[in-house]
Design a protein around this motif. Structure first.
Motif, PDB file in Angstrom:
ATOM      1  N   ILE A 138       0.851  -1.185   0.000  1.00 11.33           N
ATOM      2  CA  ILE A 138       0.000   0.000   0.000  1.00 11.33           C
ATOM      3  C   ILE A 138       0.891   1.240   0.000  1.00 11.33           C
ATOM      4  O   ILE A 138       1.845   1.332   0.766  1.00 11.33           O
ATOM      5  N   LEU A 139       0.584   2.165  -0.912  1.00 11.81           N
ATOM      6  CA  LEU A 139       1.363   3.386  -1.081  1.00 11.81           C
ATOM      7  C   LEU A 139       0.479   4.567  -0.692  1.00 11.81           C
ATOM      8  O   LEU A 139      -0.588   4.755  -1.280  1.00 11.81           O
ATOM      9  N   LEU A 140       0.915   5.345   0.292  1.00 11.69           N
ATOM     10  CA  LEU A 140       0.100   6.467   0.772  1.00 11.69           C
ATOM     11  C   LEU A 140       0.884   7.754   0.586  1.00 11.69           C
ATOM     12  O   LEU A 140       1.970   7.920   1.154  1.00 11.69           O
ATOM     13  N   ASP A 141       0.329   8.662  -0.222  1.00 18.36           N
ATOM     14  CA  ASP A 141       1.059   9.896  -0.527  1.00 18.36           C
ATOM     15  C   ASP A 141       0.616  11.020   0.409  1.00 18.36           C
ATOM     16  O   ASP A 141      -0.506  11.519   0.296  1.00 18.36           O
ATOM     17  N   GLU A 142       1.491  11.396   1.309  1.00 17.71           N
ATOM     18  CA  GLU A 142       1.262  12.473   2.280  1.00 17.71           C
ATOM     19  C   GLU A 142      -0.118  12.402   2.934  1.00 17.71           C
ATOM     20  O   GLU A 142      -0.895  13.372   2.883  1.00 17.71           O
ATOM     21  N   PRO A 143      -0.421  11.270   3.570  1.00 16.88           N
ATOM     22  CA  PRO A 143      -1.772  11.128   4.136  1.00 16.88           C
ATOM     23  C   PRO A 143      -2.053  12.100   5.276  1.00 16.88           C
ATOM     24  O   PRO A 143      -3.212  12.429   5.525  1.00 16.88           O
ATOM     25  N   PHE A 144      -1.016  12.563   5.957  1.00 15.55           N
ATOM     26  CA  PHE A 144      -1.253  13.428   7.124  1.00 15.55           C
ATOM     27  C   PHE A 144      -1.353  14.901   6.749  1.00 15.55           C
ATOM     28  O   PHE A 144      -1.719  15.730   7.571  1.00 15.55           O
ATOM     29  N   GLN A 145      -1.000  15.190   5.484  1.00 16.99           N
ATOM     30  CA  GLN A 145      -0.983  16.583   5.045  1.00 16.99           C
ATOM     31  C   GLN A 145      -2.354  17.219   5.208  1.00 16.99           C
ATOM     32  O   GLN A 145      -3.342  16.710   4.700  1.00 16.99           O
ATOM     33  N   GLY A 146      -2.414  18.322   5.923  1.00 19.21           N
ATOM     34  CA  GLY A 146      -3.665  19.065   6.045  1.00 19.21           C
ATOM     35  C   GLY A 146      -4.659  18.490   7.040  1.00 19.21           C
ATOM     36  O   GLY A 146      -5.766  18.997   7.157  1.00 19.21           O
ATOM     37  N   LEU A 147      -4.287  17.427   7.752  1.00 20.87           N
ATOM     38  CA  LEU A 147      -5.217  16.871   8.740  1.00 20.87           C
ATOM     39  C   LEU A 147      -5.067  17.622  10.058  1.00 20.87           C
ATOM     40  O   LEU A 147      -3.956  17.864  10.519  1.00 20.87           O
ATOM     41  N   ALA A 148      -6.192  17.962  10.669  1.00 24.67           N
ATOM     42  CA  ALA A 148      -6.165  18.562  12.004  1.00 24.67           C
ATOM     43  C   ALA A 148      -5.587  17.530  12.974  1.00 24.67           C
ATOM     44  O   ALA A 148      -5.680  16.329  12.717  1.00 24.67           O
TER      45      ALA A 148
END
Ligand SMILES: Nc1ncnc2c1ncn2[C@@H]1O[C@H](COP(=O)(O)OP(=O)(O)OP(=O)(O)O)[C@@H](O)[C@H]1O
Ligand SMILES: [Mg+2]
Length: 225
Positions: A157-167
């Protein structure tokens, strides 16, 4: 194991990935840290076959991905959650989750089984299942993108910047979900990109640093911000 062997990618004569070599050991989580424009998205898109290699190879368990067209990579069990979520706004959340299984032509029982397992890992998606994709917040959309990648991902599984912009609260929830994924799908190989190592504490201790298209092994503590 997924391996990049001297992978090079060029855009209009400009080299964006410079003979990148690294391994993603099966069942491990690797984070790739790099600033804006370093080449994180390019790396993931190249693994998915959405960008061509101008040199080098990518293999999964010894099989050269050059033999597998881009639409075949999902069938190999490689799930991808892009930076931009690309949800279909008029489809419900559940329909958005099911989209990749249509492309894979999975039978109904496998599809139901995978959907059930995604809802078990992410109960909040079951609650949202009847909502139109277009009505979700950015953070909720990221969760759907993760669920959709999980519908496909039997190997990687490839996740591209999943945390970007999350509160912060959503980031914590996302990190908890990733921890559950790692716990319950021990064979799954994860690659998570991020621009800042701070967001990744607790996700893993194996890190790659990417700078101007060059990748080197590092640790989260040493990764530059
Ligand atoms: N389609 C394209 N055509 C030309 N150059 C591109 C293209 N896509 C990306 N690039 C260039 O390739 C380099 C790497 O971009 P990439 O999107 O992989 O970076 P990134 O690490 O994902 O950055 P970000 O953190 O901003 O998402 C950048 O210099 C970018 O301008
Ligand atoms: Mg990017």
């Amino acid at each position: 194991m997924l391996v990049l062997h001297n992978a090079r990618v060029e855009f209009g004569g400009h080299t964006v990935l410079r003979d990148v070599s690294f391994e993603l050991p099966q069942g491990r989580t690797t984070v790739m840290i790099g600033r804006n424009g370093a080449g994180k998205t390019t790396t993931l898109r190249t693994i998915m076959g959405l960008l061509p290699l101008s040199a080098g190879r990518i293999t999964i368990d010894g099989q050269d991905l050059a033999e597998v067209p881009d639409h075949g990579r999902a069938a190999l069990g490689i799930g991808y959650a892009p930076e931009d979520r690309r949800m279909i706004p008029g489809f419900t959340v559940e329909e958005n989750l099911l989209l990749p299984t249509l492309a894979l032509k999975l039978d109904q029982s496998t599809t139901r089984e995978r959907l059930g397992s995604v809802y078990e890992l992410m109960p909040e998606l079951r609650e949202l299942s009847r909502r139109p994709g277009g009505s979700l917040s950015g953070g909720q959309g990221k969760m759907v993108a993760l669920g959709r990648a999980l519908m496909v991902a039997t190997r990687v599984i490839l996740l591209d910047e999943p945390f970007q912009g999350l509160a912060p609260a959503l980031a914590l929830n996302y990190a908890r979900t990733l921890a559950k994924v790692r716990d319950q799908r021990k064979d799954l190989t994860l690659l998570v990109t991020e621009s800042s190592p701070q967001l990744l504490g607790g996700v893993t201790d194996r890190a790659l640093q990417i700078e101007r298209g060059e990748v080197m092994e590092t640790t989260l503590a040493e990764a530059r911000h």
